[in-house]
Structures are given as C-alpha cells and as structure tokens.
Design an enzyme around this catalytic site. Sequence first.
Site: not given
Length: 532
Positions: A189, A225
Amino acid sequence: TKSVISEMHVKGASYLNPAIPEEIRGSYAALAHPASIRYFQEVGITAVQLLPVHQHLDDSFILEKGLVNYWGYNTIGFFAPEARYAATNDPITEFRDMVKALHLAGIEVIIDVVYNHTGEAGTDGPTCLFRGFNNLDSYHTESRLPGNYRDYTGCGNSVDVSHPRTLRTVMDSLRYWVKEMHVDGFRFDLAVEMGRSPDSFKRRAAFFQAVSQDPVLCQTKLIAEPWDLGPGGYQIGNFPNDWCELNGKFRDTIRRFWRGENVLGEFATRITGSESIFAHNHRGPGSSINMITSHDGFTLNDLVSYNHKHNFANGENNRDGDCHNLSCNHGAEGPTDNPDIIELRLRQIRNFLATMICSQGVPFLLFGDERLHTQHGNNNTYCQDNKLSWISWDDSEEAIEMREFVQRLTTLRRENSSLNRDSFFTGKVCPSRGLPDICWMRPDGTTINRTDWNTSEAGALAMLIHQTESQKPLLFFFNARAEAVNFHFSKEPVCEWQLLIDTQNPKISGHQANNGATVTLNNHSMQIWEAV
C-alpha cells in the site's frame, strides 16, 4: 504474465455465501472451504489478493459514527493475523490452513500490507506500536519540530523505513509471512513511501535493495501501489525491475476509451503492456498489473451505472472518496427499468472485462465484479462492514451469464500464449508468415498510419497479433462509438476466421468469416476472432 489476480476482502468474499457453513462464513476457513476454492477455479482465478490481514485498529472518528475500519488499512500488528477473520481461537493456524488449501488447488496467496503508516495516526493518536519505543527512528518527522509528523500517507504519520531499526522490523515481518505463514507475495500500500529517504523517492532506496538481496523475499511476488501523497508521489514505472506495479494509467485510459473519448494511441499502448512506462529500465509487460476497478473506487457494475459518487452512508456528507471516476451511467443515475440502458451497461461491463483480461500484462479482477456486485454508488466503502460491501451470492440470470463470460475469457487467456507475452511487441516481420507480430488497422482493413492515431473520429480500430508459427493469429475489433461500425477482415494472413468472443452476444461463438469479409459491430462492443 499467466496469473489472474482477484482482490478480495476475507470477510466480504464469503460472509453471504450459502454454500459455506454459517459458523465459518467471513473467515480464513471460509476461503479454504471447497465451495470457495471451486468457485475460484471455475472463474479462472490463479491468485487471491487479500485486503489487509494484519491486526488493525478501528479509528476513533469512525467508531464515533457507529462504523468500523472495514478495509483494515490501519495496522498495529505486523506479525499478527487479524483475529476478527478467524472462525477459531487460533488465527495463526487457521490462516496457515487456508494458504495450504489454496496452494493444493494451485492458487497463490498475495496479501495487502500496510507498512507506510500505522494505526498510531497523528500526534493526538493512540500510543500502541512504535511511538512508545522510539518515535524519532520510526516515523518521518519535521527536522525543526521533531514532535510533528510528516504525513505522506493522509493517515497522520509516515513510517521511516530508511532507518535501519525500522527497516529490520519491516523485513522481519515480511520474512515471517513468507516462511511461517507461507504467502506467495505482497501488495504494498502506498509503496512510494517505502522508498522515501526522507523527502524524495529513490528506486534504489535501502528497503528495495534489502528485499532484492534477501534470499527469501527476492523469490516472492512484489506489487507496488506506485503513489503516495508526498512530493513527487506518482512514481509509476520507476520501481525496481523485479517489482510489478498497479497500472492506474491502464485503468484511466480504458475507462476513457469505452466512454468514447479520443485516446486511440494511448489505448493501443495500454493494451499491449504499457511499453512507454516499463521498457525504459528493461522490464516487460508482466510488470503491469492491469486493473479497471479495485476496492478503492466504484465496482464495475457501479462504474457503468453512476456518474457521481454516493457516499452519504459514510457520515462525511459525501465529501470522502474520489470525484475523478471516469464513469458513465448511460442515461440514468443508478438502478433503472429501461431495457436499452440495462443492455448497454452489461455490454460495457463485458467490454471492460474482455479488454482487461486479454491485454498484455497481468489482469487484476475485483472480486464480485464477475457477479455484478454493486455498492449502490458508494466508491469508498472503507467503513461499511455490511451488505454494501459483502458480496451477494444471489444469482440473477445476468450475473450467471457474466460469470460464464469471465470463465471464457480466462480460458482464452490461459490457452493462448499470445495474450501473456514476456516481451513487448516489436512490429518486426515474422519470416514464416511474412507479417509483423502486431498490426493496427482501421475499420476498413487498411493499416493505421501516424496521423490516424490523432484523428478526431475516435473509438474504432482493429488489432491483429500473432506470436509464433504454432500460435494462431488473433484479430480484435474494438468499437467504442455510439453507432454501429462495419469492420473488414484483413487480407493477410489468408485464412478463415472463427469468432471467439462477442460482447454484444456473449453466448455466441464459432461463427466463421473469410478474408475480405465484413462484420458489423454494434455501438460499444468488441469481438475477438481466431485464424483457423
């Protein structure tokens, strides 16, 4: 490149599934149940990507509204599986058993990890992880005001992985999840934060070098990401060579194309692996994780049903969530009884799925999209632990048909190596066939030239690809226009063509056509043909 990833929430994927015993629904054990595994295999999923499974904290501002942190991006335990997802009192063993069952079925397990920030939030947050031990070594802080955090994540703090002690903690956690819990990979993330030292992003940062040199972690699947909220926070294409990246440019371009926007050139680039993004540092199409939707945003059903987000249930007066959705409701906001709108929406969903699954790179399917899951226009269900987020298992006729359509697409991809190449197309002529490995054509069958890519008449083109002498050529017709378009079959190669996929008529295949023949594609539809 042969993977088909499906992103899912441990609880939401199974909580309403009647084929699973009620006492284990919504748990690790539920994902290991034969009913779940059979479904994954039928759809063609080769890897499940689980939303965060680290122990997490519910934010106080969410609890005050009577909600919870459903997604779990608020970690307080890097070594602990979330106990709320266990049907037993032993979440560690239950998680391991889940991984083992999925592995026996040939399905990999990738977990979404949140090392960029912690549940300690800002200066007024709880002290429950790093803050009480060594605050300055653990977080990015202001040099002149060390009591203040630099917030590159939007969550109150940013973990400083450049510090050796913090780096060791993260590396130990990653190794634990591979060696002890047996996962196959990680989705990081806000991964740009992992390469900050301290302000700028460095693709050779200490964390990336440590991972590449680690004998355990270098063999895992690593997905970034590729953005955060700090300076220079958008870094797609700049991660190390052994990393894959969620391709937000693929998502936006494909959405714009099927809305009818003039993006022919960029569309062609994205469906062939985004060479312009990844080739500069000798990476291949497999570096691109091709997504149309993910947990963060509209579901695919909602993408074709809403022009605007509808997030009032989150208690923030619809201020939360992204407003840049590139969606289209096709004539009505939300549910409608208009059969023409319903049919167009279903066709557009099939267009998105066929484009994504048959593009070069790795397809990324939001679990439930193949079942027409809707969140009723909410594009930020991070706090919705209810039927808004839980996948419905009530099969409508349309949902069954869509799932079968996805099955055909994943089968086509699996059986045709031209759809999962390790290298980019070159345009060079194959001596055995006398044709380039890829050819772009106008609807009239003539080759597209440089000026055609910038034409004002957007939305219609054909793509012919072939890889080897043993691999049959594939011919794609794309029509994103609002009117029907006649497509001419190419004169080369000299052969008959057989219809494999038609988004206008999803159950029809096997039709044949000859060189020089024409076929009419309805508005907003695509077809895939194979040489026979």
